[in-house]
Design a protein around this motif. Structure first.
Motif, PDB file in Angstrom:
ATOM      1  N   ILE A 131     -12.554  16.997 -14.699  1.00 19.62           N
ATOM      2  CA  ILE A 131     -12.951  16.598 -16.049  1.00 19.62           C
ATOM      3  C   ILE A 131     -11.818  16.939 -16.995  1.00 19.62           C
ATOM      4  O   ILE A 131     -11.369  18.085 -17.061  1.00 19.62           O
ATOM      5  CB  ILE A 131     -14.244  17.312 -16.497  1.00 19.62           C
ATOM      6  N   ASN A 132     -11.340  15.956 -17.747  1.00 17.86           N
ATOM      7  CA  ASN A 132     -10.263  16.183 -18.695  1.00 17.86           C
ATOM      8  C   ASN A 132     -10.847  16.380 -20.089  1.00 17.86           C
ATOM      9  O   ASN A 132     -11.794  15.699 -20.481  1.00 17.86           O
ATOM     10  CB  ASN A 132      -9.300  14.986 -18.698  1.00 17.86           C
ATOM     11  N   ASN A 133     -10.269  17.321 -20.837  1.00 22.52           N
ATOM     12  CA  ASN A 133     -10.786  17.613 -22.170  1.00 22.52           C
ATOM     13  C   ASN A 133     -10.573  16.466 -23.157  1.00 22.52           C
ATOM     14  O   ASN A 133     -11.210  16.411 -24.195  1.00 22.52           O
ATOM     15  CB  ASN A 133     -10.137  18.885 -22.719  1.00 22.52           C
ATOM     16  N   MET A 134      -9.625  15.584 -22.841  1.00 23.90           N
ATOM     17  CA  MET A 134      -9.432  14.405 -23.687  1.00 23.90           C
ATOM     18  C   MET A 134     -10.441  13.340 -23.258  1.00 23.90           C
ATOM     19  O   MET A 134     -10.316  12.749 -22.189  1.00 23.90           O
ATOM     20  CB  MET A 134      -8.005  13.874 -23.538  1.00 23.90           C
ATOM     21  N   ASN A 135     -11.430  13.086 -24.093  1.00 23.26           N
ATOM     22  CA  ASN A 135     -12.523  12.204 -23.709  1.00 23.26           C
ATOM     23  C   ASN A 135     -12.160  10.727 -23.728  1.00 23.26           C
ATOM     24  O   ASN A 135     -12.997   9.883 -23.431  1.00 23.26           O
ATOM     25  CB  ASN A 135     -13.725  12.453 -24.627  1.00 23.26           C
TER      26      ASN A 135
END
Length: 405
Positions: free
Chosen positions: A262-266
């Motif tokens: 999961i990347n923090n940049m949505n």
């Protein structure tokens, strides 16, 4: 007021040279893949970032006030301004490959507020071939830098996002679940989901997400069991196609799949990936597909890219012996009564684009040079690790050292 951690980043010669060499190698690899280097402004309008959803948190931006009273921010991200510029030009009718090496500025409690990123953005191509290309570029760059061992974990935002949409969780519940899945805390994930009013089948599928990592063929097979609609099937098909392409690149040994990534940049909308080494527990590169980011600038354009964290790379790149870092191609030492000859020799060697340091022979120096030339009244003595020769004139000396160089 938040205390921004602007640590002293003065780089002394060896550290600066090491970082410069790493950047040059990365830039060269980007160039060989056809990526053109660009730059974005250091200062940007605060509104551009605050109005773009799912990107940099407003509290993480380093803000400054323009004399006019307008709020600006120091560049907190590179992908967003490049995407905006691309959308606002006439370039969006064809493929475009960009690269960059830029500092970004974000508030962080534990790290310095600014750091260097080196990355690429590939616009206009939504195919698995484009995904595979940027992943292959990342791997080739790490191989150039002799980073060993390393792995690229590849995931996809689609399956997890589809399950979240079915679960209809609150923002806080989603954040909690993200953290549990990222940490692969399977027991806590199960306990958390059991307290939510979810269908049992949906709970079981979400619980499987953090366990879907490792060998790509195995993960793809297990992911197929989660498929309940066309969107999810397309995700599995994309993963299979990208992995097949990476096998054609002959780089599958560096790949693992992780559907709990999961990347923090949505803004990521498809394939996502991160690069890891055994030396540090944080990713040294992050990237993925962000086809919908451009919609926030009123034009949908497919895009995929990644960025290296250059300062983290520097901590893991093996240096066999830092004491052997070359500071000069030639060190010219001279007797005081031969200074004019020594200066002329240095001038002529520099004209051949060689790095030359010159000093009186009586000065003690620990300078590391490939060649040392001592100049006295009768001769020019060349000394290096492999040979020692004596020449009787400047012309003889130049003919030998420049031919070898």
């Amino acid at each position: 007021m938040r205390n921004y951690n602007f640590r002293n980043r003065t780089s002394f010669p060896e550290g600066y040279q090491e970082k410069s060499n790493v950047i040059k190698q990365i830039q060269n690899r980007f160039y060989t893949y056809g990526y053109d280097q660009i730059e974005t402004p250091l200062f940007e309008d605060y509104d551009m970032y605050s109005n773009v959803q799912g990107t940099v948190h407003q509290d993480d931006m380093v803000k400054v006030i323009h004399p006019s009273g307008k709020v600006l921010v120091l560049r907190p991200d590179v992908t967003i301004p490049i995407t905006r510029q691309y959308v606002e030009t006439d370039m969006n009718n064809h493929y475009q490959r960009f690269s960059y090496v830029l500092d970004i500025f974000r508030y962080n409690e534990t790290q310095q507020a600014y750091r260097t990123q080196a990355g690429v953005e590939f616009f206009g191509d939504e195919s698995p071939e484009a995904d595979a290309e940027v992943i292959a570029l990342a791997i080739d760059s790490l191989k150039d830098l002799k980073v060993t061992p390393f792995k690229l974990e590849i995931g996809h935002s689609g399956i997890y996002k589809e399950l979240l949409a079915q679960a209809d969780l609150s923002s806080q519940e989603q954040q909690t679940l993200h953290a549990l899945i990222q940490s692969k805390n399977i027991s806590e994930t199960s306990s958390f989901l059991n307290h939510l009013p979810l269908d049992q089948d949906l709970k079981q599928k979400i619980e499987l997400i953090p366990m879907l990592y490792g060998d790509p063929s195995t993960v793809i097979e297990k992911a197929q069991a989660l498929v309940t609609n066309e969107k999810m099937q397309n995700v599995v098909n994309t993963l299979f196609e990208v992995y097949s392409l990476l096998k054609d690149y002959q780089i599958e040994e560096y790949i693992s799949l992780n559907l709990g990534l999961i990347n923090n940049m949505n803004y990521y909308s498809g394939i996502i990936f991160q690069g890891f080494t055994e030396q540090i527990g944080q990713p040294i590169l992050m990237g993925g597909r962000y086809d919908h980011l451009s919609l926030q600038f009123e034009n949908e354009i497919p895009a995929v890219g990644f960025a290296f964290e250059v300062d983290k790379l520097l901590t893991v790149i093996a240096q066999e012996d830092n004491s052997l870092i070359k500071q000069a191609d030639f060190l010219i030492e001279y007797q005081s009564n031969c200074r004019q000859d020594a200066l002329l020799l240095a001038k002529k060697i520099r004209q051949a684009n060689q790095r030359v340091v010159i000093q009186p022979i009586e000065i003690s120096s620990e300078l590391k040079a490939t060649n040392i030339i001592q100049v006295d009244l009768d001769s020019y003595q060349l000394k290096n690790s492999k040979q020692q020769k004596t020449f009787l004139s400047i012309d003889q000396t130049l003919q030998h050292v420049l031919k070898k160089g």
